[in-house]
Design a protein around this motif. Structure first.
Motif, PDB file in Angstrom:
ATOM      1  N   SER A 245       0.672  -0.471  -0.467  1.00 15.46           N
ATOM      2  CA  SER A 245      -0.233   0.547  -0.144  1.00 15.46           C
ATOM      3  C   SER A 245       0.874   1.275   0.055  1.00 15.46           C
ATOM      4  O   SER A 245       0.210   2.360  -0.845  1.00 15.46           O
ATOM      5  N   VAL A 246       1.621   1.090   1.204  1.00 16.15           N
ATOM      6  CA  VAL A 246       2.483   2.501   0.795  1.00 16.15           C
ATOM      7  C   VAL A 246       3.976   2.494  -0.807  1.00 16.15           C
ATOM      8  O   VAL A 246       3.486   3.570  -0.718  1.00 16.15           O
ATOM      9  N   GLY A 247       3.881   1.092  -1.043  1.00 20.88           N
ATOM     10  CA  GLY A 247       4.507   1.396  -2.030  1.00 20.88           C
ATOM     11  C   GLY A 247       4.142   1.806  -2.997  1.00 20.88           C
ATOM     12  O   GLY A 247       4.319   2.850  -4.347  1.00 20.88           O
ATOM     13  N   ALA A 248       2.669   1.441  -3.129  1.00 20.92           N
ATOM     14  CA  ALA A 248       1.806   1.850  -4.151  1.00 20.92           C
ATOM     15  C   ALA A 248       1.001   3.463  -3.947  1.00 20.92           C
ATOM     16  O   ALA A 248       0.905   4.254  -5.275  1.00 20.92           O
ATOM     17  N   GLY A 249       1.509   3.826  -3.378  1.00 22.18           N
ATOM     18  CA  GLY A 249       1.180   4.951  -2.863  1.00 22.18           C
ATOM     19  C   GLY A 249       2.182   6.124  -3.227  1.00 22.18           C
ATOM     20  O   GLY A 249       1.737   6.849  -4.224  1.00 22.18           O
TER      21      GLY A 249
ATOM     22  N   VAL B  99      18.482  11.418 -12.968  1.00 19.81           N
ATOM     23  CA  VAL B  99      18.863  11.438 -11.775  1.00 19.81           C
ATOM     24  C   VAL B  99      17.728  10.409 -11.169  1.00 19.81           C
ATOM     25  O   VAL B  99      17.670   9.215 -10.304  1.00 19.81           O
ATOM     26  N   ILE B 100      16.652   9.971 -11.675  1.00 16.21           N
ATOM     27  CA  ILE B 100      15.973   8.787 -10.903  1.00 16.21           C
ATOM     28  C   ILE B 100      15.970   7.766 -10.104  1.00 16.21           C
ATOM     29  O   ILE B 100      15.589   6.803  -9.327  1.00 16.21           O
ATOM     30  N   GLN B 101      17.491   7.357 -11.580  1.00 14.07           N
ATOM     31  CA  GLN B 101      17.367   5.854 -11.427  1.00 14.07           C
ATOM     32  C   GLN B 101      18.103   5.589 -10.030  1.00 14.07           C
ATOM     33  O   GLN B 101      20.406   5.183 -10.092  1.00 14.07           O
TER      34      GLN B 101
ATOM     35  N   LEU C 239      17.253   4.493  -4.493  1.00 11.93           N
ATOM     36  CA  LEU C 239      15.552   4.616  -3.083  1.00 11.93           C
ATOM     37  C   LEU C 239      14.709   4.905  -3.809  1.00 11.93           C
ATOM     38  O   LEU C 239      13.505   4.024  -4.045  1.00 11.93           O
ATOM     39  N   PHE C 240      14.624   5.065  -5.645  1.00 10.67           N
ATOM     40  CA  PHE C 240      13.812   4.703  -6.378  1.00 10.67           C
ATOM     41  C   PHE C 240      13.477   2.988  -6.878  1.00 10.67           C
ATOM     42  O   PHE C 240      12.455   3.171  -6.376  1.00 10.67           O
ATOM     43  N   PHE C 241      14.557   2.471  -6.980  1.00 11.62           N
ATOM     44  CA  PHE C 241      14.367   1.845  -7.281  1.00 11.62           C
ATOM     45  C   PHE C 241      13.796   0.803  -6.242  1.00 11.62           C
ATOM     46  O   PHE C 241      12.779  -0.741  -6.723  1.00 11.62           O
TER      47      PHE C 241
ATOM     48  N   LEU D  35      10.897  -0.736  -7.788  1.00  6.52           N
ATOM     49  CA  LEU D  35      11.239  -2.617  -8.094  1.00  6.52           C
ATOM     50  C   LEU D  35      10.260  -3.617  -6.618  1.00  6.52           C
ATOM     51  O   LEU D  35       9.481  -4.620  -6.829  1.00  6.52           O
ATOM     52  N   GLY D  36      10.908  -2.692  -5.308  1.00  8.72           N
ATOM     53  CA  GLY D  36      10.913  -3.161  -3.936  1.00  8.72           C
ATOM     54  C   GLY D  36       9.114  -3.537  -3.755  1.00  8.72           C
ATOM     55  O   GLY D  36       8.584  -4.875  -3.540  1.00  8.72           O
ATOM     56  N   THR D  37       8.549  -2.815  -4.545  1.00  9.75           N
ATOM     57  CA  THR D  37       6.936  -2.342  -4.670  1.00  9.75           C
ATOM     58  C   THR D  37       6.239  -3.645  -5.556  1.00  9.75           C
ATOM     59  O   THR D  37       5.573  -4.536  -5.185  1.00  9.75           O
ATOM     60  N   ALA D  38       6.887  -3.811  -6.458  1.00 13.89           N
ATOM     61  CA  ALA D  38       6.906  -5.358  -7.474  1.00 13.89           C
ATOM     62  C   ALA D  38       6.692  -6.388  -6.702  1.00 13.89           C
ATOM     63  O   ALA D  38       6.015  -7.220  -7.153  1.00 13.89           O
ATOM     64  N   VAL D  39       8.120  -6.515  -6.317  1.00 14.22           N
ATOM     65  CA  VAL D  39       8.884  -7.941  -5.862  1.00 14.22           C
ATOM     66  C   VAL D  39       7.364  -8.558  -4.027  1.00 14.22           C
ATOM     67  O   VAL D  39       6.930  -9.253  -4.526  1.00 14.22           O
ATOM     68  N   VAL D  40       7.116  -7.281  -3.503  1.00 20.88           N
ATOM     69  CA  VAL D  40       6.109  -7.771  -2.453  1.00 20.88           C
ATOM     70  C   VAL D  40       4.622  -7.443  -3.166  1.00 20.88           C
ATOM     71  O   VAL D  40       3.893  -9.175  -2.801  1.00 20.88           O
ATOM     72  N   ALA D  41       4.399  -6.945  -4.246  1.00 20.59           N
ATOM     73  CA  ALA D  41       2.969  -7.353  -4.626  1.00 20.59           C
ATOM     74  C   ALA D  41       3.152  -9.141  -5.450  1.00 20.59           C
ATOM     75  O   ALA D  41       1.787  -9.505  -5.639  1.00 20.59           O
TER      76      ALA D  41
END
Length: 162
Positions: A13-17, A52-54, A57-59, A63-69
């Motif tokens: 939820s936090v990651g999606a937000g 810069v976005i790469q 923290l961004f990943f 990607l952490g939210t994807a793994v959790v999903a």
């Protein structure tokens, strides 16, 4: 195992937000600001943002939210507890609409923009289409991240109430 799932849903939820907020600001502000710049400057700024976005923290968030999903899908499927269906739906929406669109549409567009010399006629022709198409697909990422957030929150509520 149920306690693991509820915590994964909370983390997702936090990651999606966070992802929804990131994509929202691009949709309502950043892309419009870049469109106001002279073409070479807009391209240079977007390329700088894409570099810069790469960051780690961004990943971690993206990607952490994807793994959790993915973990949510597996555990929710195996458990079949109240809220599992909502949790799986939330995860699938995030994976397809946020991660999938990023990989299939936005990243290749970013790569094409980075390959064009900002001062060239090719880049000028690319930029107009880039702004419209990239932003439209970013709206999809915003909507799917937000929808995923809502579904994760609903799943959490069902799980917490069970």
């Amino acid at each position: 195992m149920a306690s693991v799932l509820i915590y994964l849903v909370l983390i997702a939820s936090v990651g999606a937000g966070l992802n929804a907020g990131l994509f929202f600001i691009f949709s309502v502000c950043i892309m419009a600001a870049l469109a106001r710049l002279p073409v070479p400057d807009g391209i240079t700024a977007m390329n700088a943002i894409n570099e810069v976005i790469q960051s780690p923290l961004f990943f971690i968030v993206f990607l952490g939210t994807a793994v959790v999903a993915l973990a949510v899908i597996v555990i929710a499927f195996l458990q079949g507890t109240p809220g599992s269906g909502l949790a799986m739906a939330a995860a699938l929406v995030f994976l397809a609409g946020t991660i999938g669109v990023t990989i299939v549409v936005n990243v290749p567009m970013n790569d094409a923009l980075a390959a064009a010399a900002p001062e060239s006629a090719e880049a000028a022709a690319l930029w107009g289409g880039y702004l419209a198409t990239w932003t439209a697909w970013n709206h999809v990422r915003t909507a799917t991240s937000l929808a995923s957030l809502v579904l994760f929150v609903l799943a959490y509520g069902r799980m917490a109430g069970a």
